[in-house]
Design a protein around this motif. Structure first.
Motif, PDB file in Angstrom:
ATOM      1  N   ASP A 240       0.842  -1.203   0.000  1.00 38.36           N
ATOM      2  CA  ASP A 240       0.000   0.000   0.000  1.00 38.36           C
ATOM      3  C   ASP A 240       0.873   1.247   0.000  1.00 38.36           C
ATOM      4  OD1 ASP A 240      -2.359  -1.475   0.052  1.00 38.36           O
ATOM      5  OD2 ASP A 240      -2.341  -1.605   2.239  1.00 38.36           O
ATOM      6  N   VAL A 241       0.345   2.299  -0.625  1.00 42.31           N
ATOM      7  CA  VAL A 241       1.097   3.536  -0.796  1.00 42.31           C
ATOM      8  C   VAL A 241       0.353   4.695  -0.148  1.00 42.31           C
ATOM      9  CG1 VAL A 241       1.958   5.189  -2.523  1.00 42.31           C
ATOM     10  CG2 VAL A 241       2.167   2.726  -2.933  1.00 42.31           C
ATOM     11  N   VAL A 242       1.102   5.614   0.469  1.00 46.20           N
ATOM     12  CA  VAL A 242       0.506   6.798   1.079  1.00 46.20           C
ATOM     13  C   VAL A 242       1.448   7.981   0.852  1.00 46.20           C
ATOM     14  CG1 VAL A 242       1.595   6.378   3.328  1.00 46.20           C
ATOM     15  CG2 VAL A 242      -0.519   7.708   3.201  1.00 46.20           C
ATOM     16  N   ARG A 243       0.895   9.204   0.792  1.00 44.02           N
ATOM     17  CA  ARG A 243       1.743  10.393   0.672  1.00 44.02           C
ATOM     18  C   ARG A 243       2.016  10.975   2.053  1.00 44.02           C
ATOM     19  NH1 ARG A 243       3.338  13.701  -3.322  1.00 44.02           N
ATOM     20  NH2 ARG A 243       1.947  12.715  -4.836  1.00 44.02           N
ATOM     21  N   VAL A 244       3.283  11.268   2.334  1.00 44.63           N
ATOM     22  CA  VAL A 244       3.643  11.892   3.609  1.00 44.63           C
ATOM     23  C   VAL A 244       4.354  13.211   3.327  1.00 44.63           C
ATOM     24  CG1 VAL A 244       3.845   9.673   4.793  1.00 44.63           C
ATOM     25  CG2 VAL A 244       5.881  10.701   3.764  1.00 44.63           C
ATOM     26  N   GLY A 245       4.269  14.132   4.284  1.00 43.64           N
ATOM     27  CA  GLY A 245       4.966  15.403   4.158  1.00 43.64           C
ATOM     28  C   GLY A 245       6.462  15.215   4.319  1.00 43.64           C
ATOM     29  N   TRP A 246       7.231  16.172   3.804  1.00 46.49           N
ATOM     30  CA  TRP A 246       8.688  16.032   3.843  1.00 46.49           C
ATOM     31  C   TRP A 246       9.232  16.018   5.270  1.00 46.49           C
ATOM     32  CZ3 TRP A 246      11.068  14.092   0.003  1.00 46.49           C
ATOM     33  CH2 TRP A 246      10.602  14.284  -1.291  1.00 46.49           C
ATOM     34  N   GLN A 247       8.535  16.651   6.206  1.00 42.45           N
ATOM     35  CA  GLN A 247       9.029  16.696   7.575  1.00 42.45           C
ATOM     36  C   GLN A 247       9.038  15.325   8.244  1.00 42.45           C
ATOM     37  OE1 GLN A 247       6.248  18.043   6.512  1.00 42.45           O
ATOM     38  NE2 GLN A 247       4.524  17.387   7.793  1.00 42.45           N
TER      39      GLN A 247
ATOM     40  N   GLY B 118      13.261   7.960   6.629  1.00 44.72           N
ATOM     41  CA  GLY B 118      13.044   6.658   7.244  1.00 44.72           C
ATOM     42  C   GLY B 118      12.080   5.781   6.465  1.00 44.72           C
ATOM     43  N   TYR B 119      11.197   6.386   5.665  1.00 44.65           N
ATOM     44  CA  TYR B 119      10.276   5.627   4.832  1.00 44.65           C
ATOM     45  C   TYR B 119      10.985   5.150   3.562  1.00 44.65           C
ATOM     46  CZ  TYR B 119       6.014   6.960   7.407  1.00 44.65           C
ATOM     47  OH  TYR B 119       5.036   7.118   8.354  1.00 44.65           O
TER      48      TYR B 119
ATOM     49  N   PHE C 265       5.790   3.804   1.005  1.00 47.22           N
ATOM     50  CA  PHE C 265       5.060   2.568   1.282  1.00 47.22           C
ATOM     51  C   PHE C 265       4.507   2.591   2.702  1.00 47.22           C
ATOM     52  CE2 PHE C 265       7.807   1.097  -2.255  1.00 47.22           C
ATOM     53  CZ  PHE C 265       6.783   0.735  -3.119  1.00 47.22           C
ATOM     54  N   LYS C 266       3.241   2.305   2.804  1.00 46.57           N
ATOM     55  CA  LYS C 266       2.537   2.363   4.084  1.00 46.57           C
ATOM     56  C   LYS C 266       3.022   1.276   5.009  1.00 46.57           C
ATOM     57  CE  LYS C 266      -2.263   2.860   5.675  1.00 46.57           C
ATOM     58  NZ  LYS C 266      -3.675   2.793   5.232  1.00 46.57           N
ATOM     59  N   GLY C 267       3.075   1.603   6.297  1.00 45.34           N
ATOM     60  CA  GLY C 267       3.457   0.606   7.286  1.00 45.34           C
ATOM     61  C   GLY C 267       4.932   0.564   7.578  1.00 45.34           C
ATOM     62  N   GLU C 268       5.708   1.400   6.909  1.00 45.53           N
ATOM     63  CA  GLU C 268       7.151   1.457   7.153  1.00 45.53           C
ATOM     64  C   GLU C 268       7.436   2.090   8.526  1.00 45.53           C
ATOM     65  OE1 GLU C 268       9.131  -0.716   4.751  1.00 45.53           O
ATOM     66  OE2 GLU C 268      10.294   0.869   5.679  1.00 45.53           O
TER      67      GLU C 268
END
Length: 362
Positions: free
Chosen positions: A295-302, A306-307, A359-362
């Motif tokens: 699964d894929v998710v968008r996260v902010g740069w802050q 680690g992902y 990737f989600k769950g990382e």
């Protein structure tokens, strides 16, 4: 394969399901870039991964740096082929004052973008195969699968025009071209805004800027009608053709116009980021087949460090990934993206200002 390859190579890897081992080019102080692949690093990668089936390299790099000496010999000692993306080297076949062509250096299969450095239409390319390490029947089979059954005859005709042009290039053409190139370099050297750096390919010229950024200078040159090929944080790349293409008096006039414009404003200091230290030999965190199920998710740069990246982060041009899909992001990657965004760099990714797909769950 080379760490700073074109994104199309990574796409092909993903489609094929191959498991890549990446070799990082060495950083060179004289060029200010990760420029050449060391034959020692290639040999170490093959020793560490004896199951390797081929080595894929990019030659020359976008800035005209060449390095293939000794590499083909090392690769062939492992009885595997050397595949080369020679997109910017179709003119190397002219020999003499140009670097050694990949085929001459021992490559088994070479792709050339004839439209970049020869007079062919955009998209027109050559594929060359030599020796017995490549199965020609398999090459033909996959070409039939991947190419259109309704090819463009204008594109194919332009390839023949380019081939004929290269075949008929005369010593007098070479003399005229190199005389022209020397005069162009002298013109640029007469201004102290930059240091003029020559490269292995005489048709490439790099301006290492002394203030502001390469992106700022590329925009400034563009406004007076001098259009660069690309820019980086502190460099601007100019590309020439196989014949004089711009009137020298017109070029001088445009540089004078730029000079007068610049004297009316105060330059800012150059922002130079530390070069990312890529591992010499590197594998992805997951296989491409496994990533397809994640699964894929968008996260902010802050929070991105680690992902594992679920997309390649690609400044364009030149289309070389800063971060590869399947590579774990770190603080240095994040800082580099922020710096490039602040300097006006363009990315092929959408929504880079907001964050990155992971990737989600990382």
């Amino acid at each position: 394969m080379q760490r700073n390859c074109h994104k199309s190579v990574l796409n092909a890897l993903e489609l094929s399901g191959a498991s890549p081992v990446f070799i990082s080019p060495r950083y060179e102080k004289e060029t200010g870039r990760h420029s050449h692949v060391s034959h020692r690093d290639v040999e170490q990668a093959l020793k560490d991964h004896p199951e390797s089936k081929a080595v894929f390299l990019t030659y020359p790099d976008y800035f005209g740096r060449t390095y293939l000496e000794k590499i083909a010999e090392v690769i062939h000692s492992y009885r595997i082929p050397l595949l080369v993306d020679e997109a910017h080297g179709v003119h190397f076949q002219l020999g003499n004052s140009f670097p050694k062509a990949a085929l001459t250096a021992g490559a088994d299969s070479v792709a050339q973008s004839a439209h970049k450095m020869a007079p062919a239409m955009t998209m027109a390319s050559f594929l060359h195969v030599q020796g017995d390490r490549m199965d020609l029947n398999r090459v033909r089979h996959y070409l039939q699968m991947l190419q259109s059954s309704s090819p463009s005859y204008p594109l194919m005709a332009s390839l023949d025009v380019a081939r004929a042009y290269l075949a008929s290039w005369k010593p007098s053409d070479k003399e005229n071209l190199f005389d022209y190139l020397e005069k162009v370099k002298s013109l640029f050297k007469s201004y102290n805004y930059w240091e003029v750096r020559a490269t292995d390919d005489p048709l490439k010229l790099t301006l290492e800027v002394r203030s502001e950024t390469g992106f700022d200078w590329a925009d400034a040159l563009d406004t007076v009608g001098i259009v660069p090929e690309l820019a980086t944080t502190n460099q601007v790349l100019l590309v020439f053709g196989l014949a004089p293409s711009v009137d020298l008096m017109l070029l001088e006039e445009r540089l004078k116009t730029l000079d007068s414009q610049l004297k009316k404003r105060r330059n800012r200091a150059t922002i130079i980021e530390d070069q990312i230290q890529f591992p010499v030999v590197q594998k992805l965190e997951y296989s491409y087949s496994f990533m397809q199920r994640m699964d894929v998710v968008r996260v902010g740069w802050q929070e991105a460090a680690g992902y594992v990246a679920a997309e390649a982060i690609i400044p364009y041009p030149p289309g070389i990934p800063l971060v590869m899909k399947g590579e774990r992001l770190n603080e240095q990657h994040v800082a580099q993206v922020h710096a490039l965004l602040s300097q006006g760099a363009r990315f092929q990714n959408t929504g880079m200002e907001q964050g990155v797909l992971v990737f989600k769950g990382e």
